[in-house]
Design an enzyme around this catalytic site. Sequence first.
Site, short mmCIF file in Angstrom:
data_model
loop_
_atom_site.label_atom_id
_atom_site.label_comp_id
_atom_site.label_asym_id
_atom_site.label_seq_id
_atom_site.Cartn_x
_atom_site.Cartn_y
_atom_site.Cartn_z
N HIS A 179 0.85 -1.20 0.00
CA HIS A 179 0.00 0.00 0.00
C HIS A 179 0.88 1.24 0.00
O HIS A 179 1.45 1.62 1.02
CB HIS A 179 -0.89 -0.02 1.24
CG HIS A 179 -2.07 0.91 1.16
ND1 HIS A 179 -2.23 1.85 0.16
CD2 HIS A 179 -3.16 1.05 1.97
CE1 HIS A 179 -3.37 2.51 0.36
NE2 HIS A 179 -3.95 2.04 1.45
N HIS A 182 -2.95 6.77 -0.92
CA HIS A 182 -3.93 7.31 0.04
C HIS A 182 -3.35 8.01 1.25
O HIS A 182 -4.01 8.11 2.28
CB HIS A 182 -4.90 6.19 0.49
CG HIS A 182 -5.64 5.57 -0.65
ND1 HIS A 182 -6.37 4.42 -0.53
CD2 HIS A 182 -5.75 5.95 -1.95
CE1 HIS A 182 -6.91 4.10 -1.70
NE2 HIS A 182 -6.54 5.02 -2.58
N TYR A 184 -0.76 7.17 3.17
CA TYR A 184 -0.11 6.37 4.21
C TYR A 184 1.41 6.43 4.02
O TYR A 184 1.89 7.10 3.11
CB TYR A 184 -0.71 4.96 4.23
CG TYR A 184 -2.19 5.02 4.53
CD1 TYR A 184 -2.64 5.59 5.73
CD2 TYR A 184 -3.15 4.62 3.61
CE1 TYR A 184 -3.99 5.73 6.01
CE2 TYR A 184 -4.51 4.75 3.89
CZ TYR A 184 -4.93 5.31 5.09
OH TYR A 184 -6.27 5.45 5.37
C1 FNR Z 1 -11.53 1.69 1.24
N1 FNR Z 1 -10.40 1.84 0.42
C2 FNR Z 1 -9.19 1.30 0.80
N2 FNR Z 1 -8.12 1.34 -0.03
C3 FNR Z 1 -6.98 0.71 0.27
O1 FNR Z 1 -6.04 0.73 -0.52
N3 FNR Z 1 -6.87 0.03 1.47
C4 FNR Z 1 -7.88 -0.03 2.37
O2 FNR Z 1 -7.75 -0.68 3.41
C5 FNR Z 1 -9.07 0.66 2.05
N4 FNR Z 1 -10.12 0.69 2.93
C6 FNR Z 1 -11.37 1.10 2.52
C7 FNR Z 1 -12.49 0.91 3.32
C8 FNR Z 1 -13.76 1.23 2.86
C9 FNR Z 1 -14.95 0.94 3.72
C10 FNR Z 1 -13.91 1.80 1.58
C11 FNR Z 1 -15.27 2.16 1.02
C12 FNR Z 1 -12.81 2.06 0.80
C13 FNR Z 1 -10.54 2.36 -0.96
C14 FNR Z 1 -11.06 1.27 -1.89
O3 FNR Z 1 -10.13 0.20 -2.03
C15 FNR Z 1 -11.36 1.83 -3.29
O4 FNR Z 1 -10.15 2.27 -3.85
C16 FNR Z 1 -12.36 2.98 -3.25
O5 FNR Z 1 -13.47 2.65 -2.43
C17 FNR Z 1 -12.87 3.35 -4.65
O6 FNR Z 1 -13.47 2.23 -5.28
P1 FNR Z 1 -15.09 2.04 -5.29
O7 FNR Z 1 -15.54 1.87 -3.88
O8 FNR Z 1 -15.66 3.26 -5.93
O9 FNR Z 1 -15.29 0.78 -6.11
#
Ligand code: FNR
Length: 361
Positions: A179, A182, A184
């Site tokens: 990761h 975002h 981090y």
């Molecule tokens: C996330 N997302 C996310 N991304 C990531 O890289 N690691 C994570 O642990 C998380 N945690 C997370 C929790 C929840 C509840 C949500 C809704 C989102 C982001 C996720 O992987 C994704 O990139 C985004 O939600 C955009 O895609 P969707 O939801 O539009 O299909």
Amino acid sequence: MSTPALFTPLTIRDLEIPNRAWLAPMCQYSAGTDGVPTAWHLVHLGARAAGGFGLVLTEATAVVPDGRISPQDVGIWNDDQVRAWRPITEFIHAQGAVAGIQLAHAGRKASVYAPGSPVSGSIGPAEGGWTTVGPSPIAFPGLADPRELSIEEIGEVVAAFAEAARRSDAAGFDVVELHAAHGYLLNNFLSPLSNHRTDSYGGDFGGRIRILVEVVDAVRAVWPADKPMFVRISGTEWLDDGWRVEDSARLATILAQHGVDLIDVSSGGNVLADIPVGPGYQVDLAREVHRVSGVATGAVGLITEPDQAEKIAADDDVTAVFLGRVALREPSWPQRAAHELGMSDNQAPYPQQYLRGTWRH
Ligand code: FNR
């Protein structure tokens, strides 16, 4: 009919992945004591494996306790966690799916209250939180100030990722995703907006990507050569003076030379910015990274409809799609997608337990 692109298997290294509809990593804030996954994780991830996702990726899984976003995050820094992950990967495999783990350190965005808590923001040390770390003592807006990591501590972070990858292999995972998105820790280092270091881990592009390249090398050294390694990046920060898609493509070329097989292209999260959120709003970033670097990419972000996902998967510049929120609402989204794309009941990704009750009957 020919198999839709979304349901065409692919092989990366020696791993066959049955289709290209993949579960995006999503924090569940449901760990037991000390980052141990629970029955929630078995049911949540297991339901999506049974629902037909070809790759089921865990949420951000911390490589050290202080790398958790919240105290409720899962981890993979000890053997109790390995033992708890094992039945989850076994169940995913029993559904014919592939199990991936996202390894993470939350950096300056660690030690916050989980969503749904009565309060939000940083958790103080007196309330069970901890001092966060980053490349520089620059806070994410609204959160506590991080402490700058020393060079020695950077080495410890690199070693922790490698140790976590070794444990991930022991826990039965087939894919490891680092990761670096975002906001981090690894993303904090990449961006000139959060990394103001003047030593060899900051400054120019080569300095800012150095920790990530070291993590990739350390993980690749212990992660089996026949298993794929992915990296999730924020393809852009949506600001002219921040990390840009050109940087992402340049990074992808370098990471591939160090043994990364696919770049999972998300965006944002390291600083505040106006993000043009809409259907498929990050897909062009994935396309651009592949077009320039030639490295396989995954697209993510508001991909919700089978036709939309099929068009993206059929595009030569994107290898697979990750589905997030739609998969929370609809654990068996791939089964519906298979039918909408014209596949027969027998071709659709049903567990044999469900075949008697397929969509059309
Ligand atoms: C996330 N997302 C996310 N991304 C990531 O890289 N690691 C994570 O642990 C998380 N945690 C997370 C929790 C929840 C509840 C949500 C809704 C989102 C982001 C996720 O992987 C994704 O990139 C985004 O939600 C955009 O895609 P969707 O939801 O539009 O299909």
